[in-house]
Motif scaffolding. Structure first.
Motif, PDB file in Angstrom:
ATOM      1  N   GLU A 190       6.715 -45.404 -18.332  1.00 27.25           N
ATOM      2  CA  GLU A 190       6.907 -43.960 -18.220  1.00 27.25           C
ATOM      3  C   GLU A 190       6.709 -43.462 -16.794  1.00 27.25           C
ATOM      4  OE1 GLU A 190       5.479 -42.653 -22.725  1.00 27.25           O
ATOM      5  OE2 GLU A 190       4.209 -42.231 -20.989  1.00 27.25           O
ATOM      6  N   SER A 193       9.703 -42.326 -13.897  1.00 31.50           N
ATOM      7  CA  SER A 193      10.242 -40.996 -13.601  1.00 31.50           C
ATOM      8  C   SER A 193       9.288 -40.167 -12.744  1.00 31.50           C
ATOM      9  CB  SER A 193      10.530 -40.249 -14.906  1.00 31.50           C
ATOM     10  OG  SER A 193       9.331 -40.050 -15.639  1.00 31.50           O
ATOM     11  N   ARG A 341       9.555 -35.467 -20.209  1.00 29.25           N
ATOM     12  CA  ARG A 341       8.946 -36.441 -19.299  1.00 29.25           C
ATOM     13  C   ARG A 341       7.677 -35.863 -18.668  1.00 29.25           C
ATOM     14  NH1 ARG A 341      14.480 -37.548 -17.787  1.00 29.25           N
ATOM     15  NH2 ARG A 341      14.259 -36.176 -15.975  1.00 29.25           N
TER      16      ARG A 341
END
Length: 450
Positions: A190, A193, A341
């Motif tokens: 993760e 990003s 995100r």
């Protein structure tokens, strides 16, 4: 006919909410208690361009120095927004009532500080206050400064003080290295990003190294000492639950101490509007930033502490939907992806920098918990043994002073069952003379703009 959208707060979330609502074709009134938009940090990319676009837009009314003192629920419609216009301490502020079609709440958050012996001494401040002083006056609070608490915000505070010429002796993260590493390295894919965050962290690390400022984990300030002003800080090593490891206490000579244990969202307005809270800590929103209250949207730190980039995406989406923009528009779909995100980053932040449950072990009977009313920990505990939460408040006046529990509320709520610290029917102080004057009902856009 264009929808009328009121946006409360002109930080990253609020400014972007206004832009989203304008893009959707709405008439926008943007409110903020400060003179200028942007919130505490105005250096984020594209700020000046966005500010000029929003404030110069013909469908936007900009109301600086405006405080929302009450929100009145209106059945199935958007709530009425009661505001005061003018400097907070000035006499003769004007009272207005706004009746929007949709309300976007983006009031942000403030520094959270856990009480400890001596935290009320002059020279002890929150990290945000120290940073604001540097940015506003170009001065540091002291020469020999210690920065302590928890969370990545400690790093930009250190950077600001170093740039102002202060000698930062150390940056202390209360959580041990294992807790911080476990939180940040969980689900590592993760992080792909968040390359910008990694670069920012590397920059702060290089700055600390250049100035030879140590960054220590698992250590906290548990006491401040001084005669009329902070002169010493007592630090100690902590266990993962934040209990003190006996025998690890050290004393450092300081003339300024900056302490921040994360942030507390400003939830008095969402609570007043009837918004449900998630886990009692944040405004609960759906995929389009709608709260559980009719026609009320929320964005930014009140939905989860995640930083300015997350706040901007949430604000843009909230404003677009509040302004009547179609939820399935391509730009809305793209913003949702970025928002999701950012929310994953918020969860990582909370896991890496939690508040340890054993922090009350730092306190002594004479430790002041509510600084406005000089209420001590001993008084709270002795009163709580026999009385209800409401009675404790009335007997000790904890949370009833000028700050209205904004500083001590979360701590008091953890120390004893003190009810909802965010419930304030009057969200901001209002003079009886101001209350007696008849309000101006929903002025037009041109009349409202300054």
């Amino acid at each position: 006919m264009s929808r009328r959208v009121v946006v409360v707060g002109a930080g990253p979330a609020g400014l972007c909410a206004a832009a989203g609502a304008l893009r959707a074709g709405a008439e926008v009134t943007l409110l903020d208690a400060a003179e200028d938009p942007g919130g505490q940090i105005r250096a984020w990319p594209g700020f000046e361009r966005l500010r000029d676009h929003v404030l110069g837009h013909p469908r936007c009314g900009w109301w600086p120095e405006t405080s929302v003192w009450s929100i009145e629920r209106a059945g199935a419609g958007a709530p009425r927004v009661h505001v005061l216009r003018g400097e907070i301490d000035a006499a003769g502020r004007d009272r207005h009532v706004l009746r929007p079609d949709a309300l976007v709440l983006a009031p942000g958050a403030h520094d959270r500080v856990l009480p400890f012996p001596g935290w009320e001494l002059p020279g002890v401040s929150t990290g945000g206050a120290a940073q604001a002083f540097v940015k506003g006056e170009g001065l540091a609070l002291g020469d020999r400064t210690l920065i302590a608490g928890s969370g990545p915000f400690l790093l930009p505070v250190a950077a600001s003080l170093l740039e102002a010429g202060s000698r930062v002796q150390a940056v202390l993260e209360a959580n041990p290295a294992a807790t911080v590493a476990r939180g940040w390295t969980r689900r590592p894919w993760e992080l792909a990003s968040q390359t910008g965050k990694a670069a920012e962290l590397a920059g702060y690390a290089a700055l600390l190294a250049r100035h030879r400022v140590p960054y220590r984990t698992g250590r906290a300030v548990i006491e401040a000492r001084g005669d009329g002003r902070v002169e010493e800080a007592v630090t100690a090593r902590l266990r993962p639950d934040w209990s003190v490891v006996p025998g690890t206490e050290q004393v450092a000579a300081v003339d300024a101490l900056c302490v921040t244990h994360g942030f507390s969202p400003r939830l008095e307005l969402p609570v007043a509007a009837g918004c449900r809270l998630r886990a009692g800590a944040f405004a609960d929103v759906d995929a389009d930033q709608r709260t559980t209250a009719p026609a009320v949207y929320a964005a930014g730190e009140i939905t989860g502490i995640a930083g300015a980039p997350a706040a901007r995406t949430e604000g843009l989406l909230a404003g677009w939907i509040a302004g009547g923009g179609p939820p399935d528009a391509p730009e809305a779909v793209a913003v949702r992806r970025r928002r999701d995100r950012a929310r994953a980053f918020a969860a990582r932040l909370a896991a890496a920098h939690p508040i340890g449950a054993a922090w009350p072990g730092w306190l002594r009977p004479g430790t002041i918990v509510c600084r406005c009313e000089d209420t001590t920990y001993g008084t709270l505990r002795s009163t709580a043994a026999d009385d209800s939460a409401h009675a404790v408040k009335l007997a000790t006046r904890a949370g009833l002073g000028p700050c209205q529990a904004r500083i001590c509320g979360p701590a008091v709520a953890e120390l004893l069952p003190a009810g909802n610290p965010h419930h304030r029917p009057v969200a901001q102080p209002i003079r009886l003379g101001e209350l007696a004057k008849p309000p101006v009902e929903n002025p037009g856009r041109k009349e409202s703009a300054r």
